[in-house]
Design an enzyme around this catalytic site. Structure first.
Site, PDB file in Angstrom:
ATOM      1  N   ASP A 276      -2.035   1.615  -7.194  1.00  0.00           N
ATOM      2  CA  ASP A 276      -0.640   1.455  -6.803  1.00  0.00           C
ATOM      3  C   ASP A 276       0.242   0.958  -7.942  1.00  0.00           C
ATOM      4  OD1 ASP A 276      -0.681   1.494  -3.458  1.00  0.00           O
ATOM      5  OD2 ASP A 276      -2.537   0.812  -4.393  1.00  0.00           O
TER       6      ASP A 276
ATOM      7  N   ASP B 205       0.853  -1.189   0.000  1.00  0.00           N
ATOM      8  CA  ASP B 205       0.000   0.000   0.000  1.00  0.00           C
ATOM      9  C   ASP B 205       0.889   1.239   0.000  1.00  0.00           C
ATOM     10  OD1 ASP B 205      -2.918   0.901   0.241  1.00  0.00           O
ATOM     11  OD2 ASP B 205      -1.952   2.081   1.821  1.00  0.00           O
TER      12      ASP B 205
ATOM     13  N   GLU C 138       2.154   5.179  -0.353  1.00  0.00           N
ATOM     14  CA  GLU C 138       1.706   6.501   0.068  1.00  0.00           C
ATOM     15  C   GLU C 138       2.440   7.548  -0.761  1.00  0.00           C
ATOM     16  OE1 GLU C 138      -0.671   7.404   2.067  1.00  0.00           O
ATOM     17  OE2 GLU C 138      -1.178   5.374   2.736  1.00  0.00           O
TER      18      GLU C 138
ATOM     19  N   ASP D  71      -1.491   0.866   7.141  1.00  0.00           N
ATOM     20  CA  ASP D  71      -2.513   0.447   6.172  1.00  0.00           C
ATOM     21  C   ASP D  71      -2.175  -0.921   5.597  1.00  0.00           C
ATOM     22  OD1 ASP D  71      -3.980   2.716   6.548  1.00  0.00           O
ATOM     23  OD2 ASP D  71      -3.437   3.678   4.662  1.00  0.00           O
TER      24      ASP D  71
ATOM     25  N   HIS E 293      -3.729   5.881   6.601  1.00  0.00           N
ATOM     26  CA  HIS E 293      -2.903   6.667   5.690  1.00  0.00           C
ATOM     27  C   HIS E 293      -1.443   6.776   6.112  1.00  0.00           C
ATOM     28  CE1 HIS E 293      -6.211   7.378   3.104  1.00  0.00           C
ATOM     29  NE2 HIS E 293      -6.864   8.177   3.928  1.00  0.00           N
TER      30      HIS E 293
END
Length: 340
Positions: free
Chosen positions: A238, A137, A139, A300, A295
């Site tokens: 992603d 995941d 960011e 996450d 987040h």
């Protein structure tokens, strides 16, 4: 393919960070020298056999908030163990305080405490086509700021290892980077850790390739895909969009191991016959408590992994949902019923 389990005492990067306060960081996280809400039952009725697999943690008192903690998302208390944040330096192999008793008492240094699996739950899982899942995941909207991966056994659901790096943008001025990081990580209080540890995306990929190579999941050959493993993401963004964009910014060729992935939203839709807009919806519907800060990428990733573990225990078969053509870069979606 046999792959040795990594123990919590291993020197490998095992952990996912939760949250930590600036004050505690200054007191306990020296920089390295170099530099859970009731919800309707799903239409696909299940007994949720792995509830006991997910430890429910307790928030800190309001007078001692750890950085990054989101109070409205904090899990309910449990008698199993008190929750404590994970050392974000340790997840990146850069903690210098492993001999400091007070630091070890305040910060978690084992992901196994957050992602355990009951043997009875694993026994109910169905055979999988893959051996390992790499939950990812990212960011960062302008450039990637965080690259966290959790590796689990697709059959036993057990945690194997983790890879976590903060990523330093390459197409921004130092002033813009400072503003970007303050806006993204300042609210969690982990901006200092980011500045202490972030490295360029190219270096992150080189280290990641060493990591997957060490687990015998990939060989450095042109066009080579992952070996009996696949990335799991919560959405297509992603790997369909962000990684290719970042490779262009960083002047890198898109690595072959990013050519296919599993969109957990599509698996969730086809298994439970229910649409989920994201990780938070899945966790609410499955009554899985949130751990850490939404987040913050590593948290996450940990929570998405908990959803994956639950779905496996419920009997889901998790398989590739999207594949990119290596020559045209066109992405083919393999599920007719999918989230668009």
């Amino acid at each position: 393919m046999a792959l040795a389990r990594v123990s919590s005492s291993s020197s490998r990067l095992l952990l996912l960070p939760s949250s930590t306060t600036s004050s505690l960081l200054h007191s306990f996280l020296r920089p390295f020298s170099t530099s859970h809400f009731s919800a309707p039952r799903l239409s696909h009725s299940r007994s949720f056999p792995v509830d006991a697999s997910f430890p429910q943690t307790s928030p800190l008192p309001s007078t001692a908030r750890e950085e990054g903690e989101v109070t409205e998302e904090a899990p309910r208390p449990t008698s199993r163990r008190p929750w404590k944040p994970t050392c974000l330096y340790y997840t990146q192999g850069k903690c210098t305080m492993m001999d400091d008793v007070s630091h070890l008492e305040k910060f978690n240094h084992s992901l196994l405490l957050d992602l355990p699996v009951n043997a009875s739950a694993a026994d109910k899982a169905k055979p999988q086509k893959l051996d390992y899942f790499l939950v990812l995941d990212l960011e960062g909207k302008v450039e990637i700021l965080e690259f966290p991966v959790v590796m689990i056994d697709a059959h036993s659901m057990e945690f194997i290892d983790s890879f976590h790096r903060f990523v330093r943008p390459t197409g921004m001025s130092e002033q813009r980077i400072g503003e970007y990081i303050e806006g993204k990580y300042g609210k969690f209080g982990v901006d200092r850790v980011w500045h202490d540890t972030a490295i360029p995306f190219g270096e992150v990929l080189r280290e990641f390739e060493d990591w997957i190579g060490g687990h015998k999941l990939w060989k450095q050959k042109q066009g080579e895909s992952l070996n009996s493993a696949a990335f799991i993401t919560c959405g297509n963004w992603d790997l369909k969009t962000k990684v290719p964009e970042q490779c262009k910014v960083s002047k890198l060729k898109l690595p072959s191991y990013f050519m296919e992935w599993i969109n957990l939203k599509d698996i969730y839709l086809n298994f439970y016959n229910r649409r989920a807009t994201g990780m938070m919806t899945m966790m609410r519907e499955l009554e899985i408590p949130i751990v850490g800060s939404h987040h913050l990428g590593i948290d996450d990733t940990k929570n998405i992994t908990r959803v994956v573990q639950r779905m496996l225990a419920d009997g889901a078969v998790i398989q590739i949902t999207a594949r990119r053509h290596p020559d045209t870069s066109e992405v083919k979606f393999l599920f007719k019923n999918r989230i668009r």
